[in-house]
Design a protein around this motif. Structure first.
Motif, PDB file in Angstrom:
ATOM      1  N   GLN A   1     -34.537 -50.844  26.045  1.00  0.00           N
ATOM      2  CA  GLN A   1     -36.083 -50.085  26.098  1.00  0.00           C
ATOM      3  C   GLN A   1     -35.722 -48.828  24.953  1.00  0.00           C
ATOM      4  O   GLN A   1     -36.779 -48.714  24.316  1.00  0.00           O
ATOM      5  N   LEU A   2     -34.727 -49.011  24.689  1.00  0.00           N
ATOM      6  CA  LEU A   2     -34.500 -47.574  23.217  1.00  0.00           C
ATOM      7  C   LEU A   2     -35.086 -48.533  22.013  1.00  0.00           C
ATOM      8  O   LEU A   2     -35.275 -47.426  21.348  1.00  0.00           O
TER       9      LEU A   2
ATOM     10  N   PRO B   1     -31.759 -35.465  34.472  1.00  0.00           N
ATOM     11  CA  PRO B   1     -31.203 -35.421  35.551  1.00  0.00           C
ATOM     12  C   PRO B   1     -31.181 -36.813  36.026  1.00  0.00           C
ATOM     13  O   PRO B   1     -29.888 -36.950  36.630  1.00  0.00           O
ATOM     14  N   GLY B   2     -31.554 -37.808  35.447  1.00  0.00           N
ATOM     15  CA  GLY B   2     -31.523 -38.945  35.880  1.00  0.00           C
ATOM     16  C   GLY B   2     -29.854 -39.596  35.414  1.00  0.00           C
ATOM     17  O   GLY B   2     -28.755 -39.894  36.440  1.00  0.00           O
ATOM     18  N   PHE B   3     -29.192 -38.930  34.189  1.00  0.00           N
ATOM     19  CA  PHE B   3     -28.044 -39.542  33.596  1.00  0.00           C
ATOM     20  C   PHE B   3     -27.424 -38.220  33.529  1.00  0.00           C
ATOM     21  O   PHE B   3     -25.948 -38.764  34.055  1.00  0.00           O
ATOM     22  N   ARG B   4     -27.356 -37.553  34.761  1.00  0.00           N
ATOM     23  CA  ARG B   4     -26.791 -36.760  35.020  1.00  0.00           C
ATOM     24  C   ARG B   4     -25.805 -37.070  36.319  1.00  0.00           C
ATOM     25  O   ARG B   4     -24.804 -36.277  36.476  1.00  0.00           O
ATOM     26  N   MET B   5     -27.069 -37.519  36.743  1.00  0.00           N
ATOM     27  CA  MET B   5     -27.001 -38.158  38.147  1.00  0.00           C
ATOM     28  C   MET B   5     -25.693 -39.148  38.140  1.00  0.00           C
ATOM     29  O   MET B   5     -24.611 -39.703  38.812  1.00  0.00           O
TER      30      MET B   5
ATOM     31  N   VAL C   1     -39.955 -43.693  31.852  1.00  0.00           N
ATOM     32  CA  VAL C   1     -39.340 -45.200  32.628  1.00  0.00           C
ATOM     33  C   VAL C   1     -37.851 -45.251  32.151  1.00  0.00           C
ATOM     34  O   VAL C   1     -37.261 -45.443  33.589  1.00  0.00           O
ATOM     35  N   GLU C   2     -37.278 -45.070  31.745  1.00  0.00           N
ATOM     36  CA  GLU C   2     -36.003 -44.680  32.238  1.00  0.00           C
ATOM     37  C   GLU C   2     -35.305 -43.852  32.731  1.00  0.00           C
ATOM     38  O   GLU C   2     -34.203 -44.233  33.343  1.00  0.00           O
ATOM     39  N   GLU C   3     -35.601 -42.636  33.626  1.00  0.00           N
ATOM     40  CA  GLU C   3     -35.373 -41.791  34.194  1.00  0.00           C
ATOM     41  C   GLU C   3     -36.033 -42.583  35.771  1.00  0.00           C
ATOM     42  O   GLU C   3     -35.514 -41.989  36.382  1.00  0.00           O
ATOM     43  N   LEU C   4     -36.885 -43.268  36.039  1.00  0.00           N
ATOM     44  CA  LEU C   4     -37.407 -44.216  36.780  1.00  0.00           C
ATOM     45  C   LEU C   4     -36.264 -45.248  37.226  1.00  0.00           C
ATOM     46  O   LEU C   4     -35.183 -45.105  37.953  1.00  0.00           O
TER      47      LEU C   4
ATOM     48  N   LEU D   1     -30.654 -53.568  35.436  1.00  0.00           N
ATOM     49  CA  LEU D   1     -31.527 -52.560  34.873  1.00  0.00           C
ATOM     50  C   LEU D   1     -30.482 -51.526  33.827  1.00  0.00           C
ATOM     51  O   LEU D   1     -30.861 -50.823  32.551  1.00  0.00           O
ATOM     52  N   GLN D   2     -29.055 -52.004  33.678  1.00  0.00           N
ATOM     53  CA  GLN D   2     -28.495 -51.316  32.647  1.00  0.00           C
ATOM     54  C   GLN D   2     -28.947 -51.387  31.237  1.00  0.00           C
ATOM     55  O   GLN D   2     -28.730 -51.159  30.016  1.00  0.00           O
TER      56      GLN D   2
END
Ligand code: HEM
Length: 248
Positions: A95-96, A123-127, A51-54, A88-89
């Protein structure tokens, strides 16, 4: 209790139009099969991370739109979309919390499933980490107009609370939420594996604390200090007491 019957319904529900549109069959297939879970907590571990990646996908997609609207000087769009990003942030941080219902013992079992994977490879955090540079470059070009305005003029000397100020505040909120995510995530690690322990990629404590201390838009933080220092020069650091009583 017939757990298997429930599990079949959870993993392979009937797909009506709603499910077809949302591709729920694929979505519900992205988690390990229930029969293969190392521990019941592994389901929440996978789902929270997914969910965090989404959310990060949606944040980055929205930030790309924001860059475009900054170029087009569509200030209201920029502000509205930043507000979406901030919400969203905040959700990402909140959610953690769910993962703190997992016991340290159960996490030890889940760790065995991760191979050499670590959050550093998200991948999401790197982006997400690639975005602040472009945001700042756009702000400088389209709002500071390459030197025509300064942060000091927007916040202090020529302060009129205009669109430049509003976008600068949206940027600092984005920065603050990124830092809050990193701090909140450190407490999650305190709760689950212990921050001083050796993780899959070595001792995480230094890496994570360095990351959490990073400010993406330092100029926006520094202006506050500069204004307060200037104020102290003008009014003095110590002023007459308004109660008439000393607090020493
Ligand atoms: C119990 C749950 C979790 C534990 C024990 C944990 C542990 C860690 C550790 C130890 C690191 C440091 C890198 C390393 O040494 O491997 C790390 C990094 C990271 N984790 Fe987690 N994590 C958890 C949950 C999450 C979740 C839900 C996310 C959601 C996105 C996440 C995202 C990240 C990111 C983005 C990094 C890189 C940090 C940075 O660059 O500041 N982690 N995690």
């Amino acid at each position: 209790m017939q757990k298997d019957k429930y599990y079949r319904m959870i993993e392979s529900p009937d797909m009506l139009d709603y499910g077809v549109y949302l591709q729920c069959d694929k979505l519900l297939d992205c988690q390990k099969a229930i029969k293969d879970l190392a521990t019941a907590d592994e389901m929440q571990f996978q789902i929270i991370h997914q969910v965090e990646e989404l959310w990060m996908k949606l944040i980055c997609f929205t930030l790309v739109d924001i860059l475009d609207y900054m170029e087009n000087q569509s200030h209201h769009r920029v502000i509205t979309l930043f507000s979406r990003v901030h919400k969203l942030q905040r959700m990402m941080v909140d959610q953690l919390d769910v993962l703190e219902t997992m016991s340290p013992k159960e996490y030890q079992q889940i760790r065995l499933q991760l191979g050499n994977g670590s959050g550093q490879e998200s991948p999401g955090f790197r982006m997400l980490l690639k975005m602040p540079n472009d945001l700042w470059a756009h702000f400088t070009q389209y709002y500071l107009e390459n030197g025509k305005y300064s942060i000091e003029s927007i916040y202090d000397d020529e302060y009129i609370h205009d669109h430049k100020y509003a976008v600068a505040e949206a940027l600092i909120e984005f920065d603050e939420q990124l830092q809050l995510f990193r701090w909140r995530h450190m407490f999650l690690i305190h709760r689950s594996i212990g921050l001083g322990s050796a993780s899959l990629k070595g001792r995480p404590v230094d890496l994570l604390q360095k990351g959490a201390a990073k400010r993406f838009f330092p100029e926006l933080w520094d202006i506050r200090c500069a204004m307060t220092d200037k104020w102290s020069v003008e009014y003095g650091k110590v002023r007459p007491s308004i109660s008439g009583k000393s607090n020493t």
